[in-house]
Design an enzyme around this catalytic site. Structure first.
Site, PDB file in Angstrom:
ATOM      1  N   ALA A  79       2.061   5.132   5.988  1.00  0.00           N
ATOM      2  CA  ALA A  79       3.356   5.426   5.372  1.00  0.00           C
ATOM      3  C   ALA A  79       3.797   6.862   5.613  1.00  0.00           C
ATOM      4  O   ALA A  79       4.987   7.141   5.748  1.00  0.00           O
ATOM      5  CB  ALA A  79       3.305   5.132   3.874  1.00  0.00           C
ATOM      6  N   ASN A 161       4.358   6.681  -7.056  1.00  0.00           N
ATOM      7  CA  ASN A 161       2.915   6.543  -6.898  1.00  0.00           C
ATOM      8  C   ASN A 161       2.119   7.136  -8.054  1.00  0.00           C
ATOM      9  O   ASN A 161       0.942   6.824  -8.226  1.00  0.00           O
ATOM     10  CB  ASN A 161       2.465   7.220  -5.595  1.00  0.00           C
ATOM     11  CG  ASN A 161       2.848   8.689  -5.537  1.00  0.00           C
ATOM     12  OD1 ASN A 161       4.019   9.036  -5.606  1.00  0.00           O
ATOM     13  ND2 ASN A 161       1.864   9.552  -5.392  1.00  0.00           N
ATOM     14  N   GLN A 189       3.961   1.610  -2.491  1.00  0.00           N
ATOM     15  CA  GLN A 189       3.320   1.157  -3.722  1.00  0.00           C
ATOM     16  C   GLN A 189       3.820  -0.198  -4.216  1.00  0.00           C
ATOM     17  O   GLN A 189       3.201  -0.785  -5.105  1.00  0.00           O
ATOM     18  CB  GLN A 189       3.525   2.200  -4.832  1.00  0.00           C
ATOM     19  CG  GLN A 189       2.756   3.491  -4.632  1.00  0.00           C
ATOM     20  CD  GLN A 189       1.253   3.317  -4.763  1.00  0.00           C
ATOM     21  OE1 GLN A 189       0.765   2.289  -5.231  1.00  0.00           O
ATOM     22  NE2 GLN A 189       0.498   4.325  -4.361  1.00  0.00           N
ATOM     23  N   HIS A 210      -3.283   0.174   3.639  1.00  0.00           N
ATOM     24  CA  HIS A 210      -4.418   0.355   2.725  1.00  0.00           C
ATOM     25  C   HIS A 210      -4.026   0.300   1.254  1.00  0.00           C
ATOM     26  O   HIS A 210      -4.882   0.324   0.387  1.00  0.00           O
ATOM     27  CB  HIS A 210      -5.166   1.650   3.044  1.00  0.00           C
ATOM     28  CG  HIS A 210      -4.519   2.891   2.545  1.00  0.00           C
ATOM     29  ND1 HIS A 210      -4.930   3.532   1.386  1.00  0.00           N
ATOM     30  CD2 HIS A 210      -3.511   3.644   3.044  1.00  0.00           C
ATOM     31  CE1 HIS A 210      -4.201   4.624   1.213  1.00  0.00           C
ATOM     32  NE2 HIS A 210      -3.340   4.709   2.193  1.00  0.00           N
ATOM     33  N   CYS A 332      -2.956  12.248  -3.997  1.00  0.00           N
ATOM     34  CA  CYS A 332      -2.383  13.127  -2.980  1.00  0.00           C
ATOM     35  C   CYS A 332      -2.300  14.580  -3.445  1.00  0.00           C
ATOM     36  O   CYS A 332      -2.138  15.489  -2.645  1.00  0.00           O
ATOM     37  CB  CYS A 332      -0.984  12.641  -2.592  1.00  0.00           C
ATOM     38  SG  CYS A 332      -0.982  10.966  -1.926  1.00  0.00           S
TER      39      CYS A 332
END
Length: 411
Positions: A79, A161, A189, A210, A332
């Protein structure tokens, strides 16, 4: 290698999911010398043609996931690459032809979006960062009000997210129908859990395998074909993936993403119901512990719950809460000892943002797992709050505003 002994329950599926066994099996068949290991660009022999066939089957599976034409699906490394290609590609193409250089996005977007927008600002573009409401939503009306004649792109995530808040993508798409601006949606998401249809007015859409039980290193950028949308690629050197992503296609990863897409299409309703029940159970149990604030109370995707705990220091609680695999903030940004930009934009005080935790159950999570986490959280909170002056004041009747709005406060 098995998970560390102290991680008893994995509740961080918003960060990444395990590869489904069927996905792993399909990928393995593309790695061995008795499998489909060829280069799909080598159309002159059977090995290359077999690989190309598997890639096209995967492309069709992803297209079905988002109800898109197959020719609009382009494979990437994930992404982040897809987001950068969309944002930089569209805006640079427009700016080079004097068609405008204004971009609209949200202040709570993923760092990939925000970093790409900051890069564009260095190149002369103008970016409007829309503030969310206290629930974390950017309204369609706010997007419409920010539109200008030179707006070339609107980029918003479908599901945040960190908080799981669902943005009004379809309503934004309606507002953009009569404007020339291109609409990009980060759907990393939401894929496999919420309905996705590019007919919502979406011109560009980013996915990451993933996040829905596929492999890391595989993603998709959907690009509108009718009328054809033009954008500059990030890389040069080949005509693979319509010239947007040159280089040899990693067949095993692409096949894995396609297999994962087929699975989530079949399992979407069941997965949604399963995760919704687990999240409700988790939230009810956490709220019974008192002093728990939900960050993002609007409509949320069922696999993400973000809460802050009153009267604790986030880092200390994270050390005490060693059993479950959860994120402090988001995967992240959690390595950085700074408050989440998402929660800050929503008006959450720094001390509460630093004491926020994201719980994210997955397909394999059980009710017993949730109960085990609740027990661990109860024990950890009791330990941390024993010597907390903030907690004592809260229990005595002090309000959240009086305790946290006067500046950054710790327990």
């Amino acid at each position: 290698m098995s998970a560390p002994a102290e991680v008893a329950v994995y509740l961080d599926h918003a960060a990444t999911t395990p590869v489904d066994p069927a996905v792993a099996e399909a990928m393995a068949a593309c790695l061995r010398d008795d499998g489909v290991f060829g280069n799909p660009a080598s159309s002159g022999h059977a090995w290359g043609r077999a690989a190309a066939g598997r890639v096209e089957r995967a492309r069709a599976a992803v297209a079905a996931l988002i109800n898109a034409p197959v020719e609009g699906v382009h494979f990437t490394s994930g992404a982040t690459e897809s987001i950068n290609t969309a944002i930089l590609g569209v805006t640079r193409f427009a700016m080079a032809r004097d068609r405008g250089g204004h971009v609209i996005t949200g202040a709570t977007e993923h760092s990939a979006t925000l970093a790409a927008c900051r890069r564009l600002e260095q190149e002369g573009a103008q970016v409007t960062y829309l503030a969310p409401d206290t629930d974390g939503r950017v309204t369609a009306e706010a997007v419409a009000a920010a539109l200008r004649d030179d707006t070339v792109l609107v980029s918003l995530m479908h599901v945040n997210n960190e908080t799981g808040v669902i943005q009004p993508i379809e309503a934004v798409g309606r507002h953009l129908r009569d404007h020339a601006a291109v609409f990009h949606v980060d759907a990393a998401q939401s894929a496999g859990l919420l309905p996705l249809d590019v007919a919502m007015g979406i011109d560009l859409l980013s996915l990451s395998a993933h996040k829905f039980y596929g492999p890391k290193g595989a993603g998709v950028l959907y690009v509108r074909q009718q009328p054809r949308l033009r954008l500059d690629p990030l890389f040069y050197g080949g005509e693979q993936e319509g010239g947007l992503r040159p280089g040899t296609v990693p067949v095993h990863q692409v096949v894995g993403m396609g297999e994962a897409a087929e699975l989530v299409v079949r399992r979407q309703e069941a997965d949604h119901a399963h995760l919704q029940a687990l999240t409700i159970r988790l939230l009810d149990g956490l709220q019974a512990l008192d002093g728990v604030i939900v960050n993002g109370t609007g409509p949320r995707c069922p696999h993400i719950l973000n809460v802050s705990f009153v009267g604790v220091h986030g880092e200390s609680l994270a050390l005490a809460l060693r059993g479950p695999g959860v994120s402090v903030g988001s995967a992240c940004t959690s390595a950085l000892a700074t408050p989440s930009h998402v929660l800050r934009a929503m008006g959450v005080p720094d001390a509460l943002a630093l004491a926020s935790f994201r719980f994210s159950p997955g397909r394999g999570t059980t009710g017993d797992d949730v109960d085990a986490v609740l027990n661990m959280a109860a024990d950890a909170l009791e330990q941390q709050r024993r010597r907390s002056t903030i907690w004592a004041a809260f229990r005595a009747g002090a309000t959240i505003d009086s305790l946290y709005r006067g500046g950054t406060r710790v327990a």
